[in-house]
Enzyme design. Structure first.
Site, PDB file in Angstrom:
ATOM      1  N   HIS A 183       2.690 -14.323 -46.302  1.00 57.34           N
ATOM      2  CA  HIS A 183       2.610 -15.748 -47.589  1.00 57.34           C
ATOM      3  C   HIS A 183       2.875 -16.989 -46.688  1.00 57.34           C
ATOM      4  CE1 HIS A 183       4.067 -17.189 -51.006  1.00 57.34           C
ATOM      5  NE2 HIS A 183       3.013 -16.817 -51.441  1.00 57.34           N
ATOM      6  N   ASP A 239       1.292  -8.613 -54.561  1.00 58.54           N
ATOM      7  CA  ASP A 239       0.317  -7.964 -54.683  1.00 58.54           C
ATOM      8  C   ASP A 239       0.277  -7.046 -54.135  1.00 58.54           C
ATOM      9  OD1 ASP A 239      -1.388  -9.806 -55.743  1.00 58.54           O
ATOM     10  OD2 ASP A 239      -1.767 -10.569 -54.014  1.00 58.54           O
TER      11      ASP A 239
END
Ligand code: ACO
Length: 428
Positions: A306, A363
């Site tokens: 991320h 996710d």
């Protein structure tokens, strides 16, 4: 005197104001740098650039903190509902009972879409990806509501906001129903927001559809966790498109397209496809992790890494627990969950991932829940978009209320040929 930063270029020194946010984040304000010093800043991927000041969402990527309007995501996940979070993001505060009732009523009574809109979905190929269909459909709302397109008219904005939140589930469900050749289900206003969405997705005219409370709760949770995430790729898209003064529907349509990419929201579909490929090819989790370490962009460990979270993604922690609970309650512990947990365990101990601060993101487990409740994988990212909708709307509204509002227009450093004369075709 307010603190400043000094920048020296040659023998000249430039004073640059320092801006500080309410959580102590600091930025050097370079608004006048080009005017005063004749230079711009260069920051590919905007990894170190603040594009705005915002009072909506706070993230501390190192400490794994996420708050909407100051409230911890863990608190909202445990105590709120998606519509209440939508209200919080859009209006800036938690609603009173009267405010919430009025909001819920307005959303409930805008759920139907124009009857002619059905042909719009019907005209698409059966295998149209729901993200393409939803982006097109949301953009097309501007053709049905030309009376509410002015981004600076508060009443027009409010009605567009309510229409969007109300109609998106109907549109997502229609795009899915079309792809599987089932009749579109009209919304049922006696059901709540999430229950109605599930009914439109999975119900048929032939039999009663009972909404499973475990599934309903899981969807509320997932929508809440996705509702905003400050200036990510799709939100920045909504803001930059919105800065051209285009209507809200067009800006959101662009945001949906940005979200679709596998490096962004499309990762939830990519994760489940990766897990299924590992299962179907009989690979071990260890073998796949080794592949993902080769630095080949086409084989990444999807759902890992991320831009902002360099410790852990707080949303992932909540989702992982929910995933386990939901699968246990439904009695459908799947091989895919097992593979995901193994991958996570191996990667979290592997120096490649540890040294690059790559952790599972939102996710990584969401697709396993969607999969377990019977959602087709190409609908996963549309569910993400539904969750993110209130965040995009709030950010678009904040952009328009900003006293420093300007069209978004980055600069560049040109690296192409210098002045070159045109060569006639016969001389080339
Ligand atoms: N698997 C393997 N290696 C990875 C992964 C991954 N998932 N993610 C990053 N890396 C490696 C890169 O190869 C790079 O290695 P290098 O330094 O040896 O070149 C290093 O880690 C840094 O990666 P960047 O791509 O530069 O990091 P950036 O912050 O630009 O990208 C991103 C973040 C796009 C999320 C990336 O981690 C990724 O592609 N992850 C997989 C896709 C994904 O899960 N996306 C969802 C993100 S959450 C969201 O948008 C909702």
């Amino acid at each position: 005197m307010a603190e400043t930063a000094q920048l020296r270029i040659g023998d000249k020194t430039f004073e640059l104001p320092i801006i500080e946010g309410t959580e102590g984040e600091r930025a050097i304000d370079i608004t006048n740098l080009r005017r005063d010093a004749g230079v711009i800043t260069l920051d590919p991927g905007y990894a170190n650039t603040g594009s705005c000041q915002s009072a909506i969402t706070f993230i501390d990527g190192d400490r794994g903190i996420l708050r909407y309007r100051g409230i911890e995501i863990e608190d909202l996940a445990a105590n709120s509902t998606f519509l209440e979070v939508a209200y919080l993001l859009v209006y800036g505060h938690l609603p009173t009972t009267a405010e919430f009732d009025a909001f819920t009523d307005s959303i409930t009574f805008h759920t139907m879409i124009h009857e002619d809109f059905k042909r719009f979905f019907g005209a698409m190929p059966k295998d149209a990806h729901p993200m393409a269909a939803c982006s097109a459909a949301i953009g097309a709302l501007a053709t049905f509501y030309p009376d509410s397109l002015d981004p600076r008219d508060p009443r027009q904005v409010e009605i567009s906001v309510h229409r969007l939140i109300a109609k998106f589930p109907t549109m997502a469900a229609y795009s899915y129903k079309h792809s599987i050749g089932q009749p579109f289900m009209y919304p049922r206003n006696d059901l709540g927001y999430v229950a109605n969405f599930l009914y439109m997705l999975f119900g048929t005219p032939c039999e009663e559809y009972e909404v499973d409370p475990v599934i309903k709760k899981a969807i509320h949770l997932l929508l809440i966790l996705h509702a905003d995430h400050e200036q990510n790729c799709s939100t920045s898209t909504v803001r930059i498109v919105g800065s051209s003064m285009v209507n809200l529907f067009s800006a959101i349509s662009a945001g949906i397209q940005a979200l679709w990419g596998p490096s962004h929201g499309g990762a939830n579909q990519a994760v489940i496809e990766m897990l299924a490929a590992i299962r179907d090819q009989g690979l071990t989790a260890k073998e796949f992790v080794e592949k993902a370490k080769r630095g080949d962009e086409s084989v990444r460990l999807m759902g890992f890494g991320h831009r902002v979270y360099k410790n852990f993604d707080p949303r992932m922690k909540i989702i992982k627990k929910a995933c386990s609970d939901v699968l246990d309650k439904l009695g459908t512990r799947t091989k895919l969950l097992e593979i995901a947990m193994e991958l996570e365990e191996i990667a979290l101990k592997d120096d490649y991932f540890v040294s690059r601060k790559l952790y599972p993101n939102v996710d990584f487990y969401s697709g396993v829940i969607y999969n377990a409740i019977g959602t087709p994988s190409n609908l996963f990212t549309a569910l993400f978009a539904l969750g993110r909708l209130p965040g995009w709307i709030a950010q678009w509204m904040e952009l328009h209320a900003d006293p420093q509002f300007k069209i978004g227009r980055p600069r560049q450093i040109y690296t192409g040929p210098t002045l070159t004369a045109y060569t006639p075709i016969e001389n080339r």
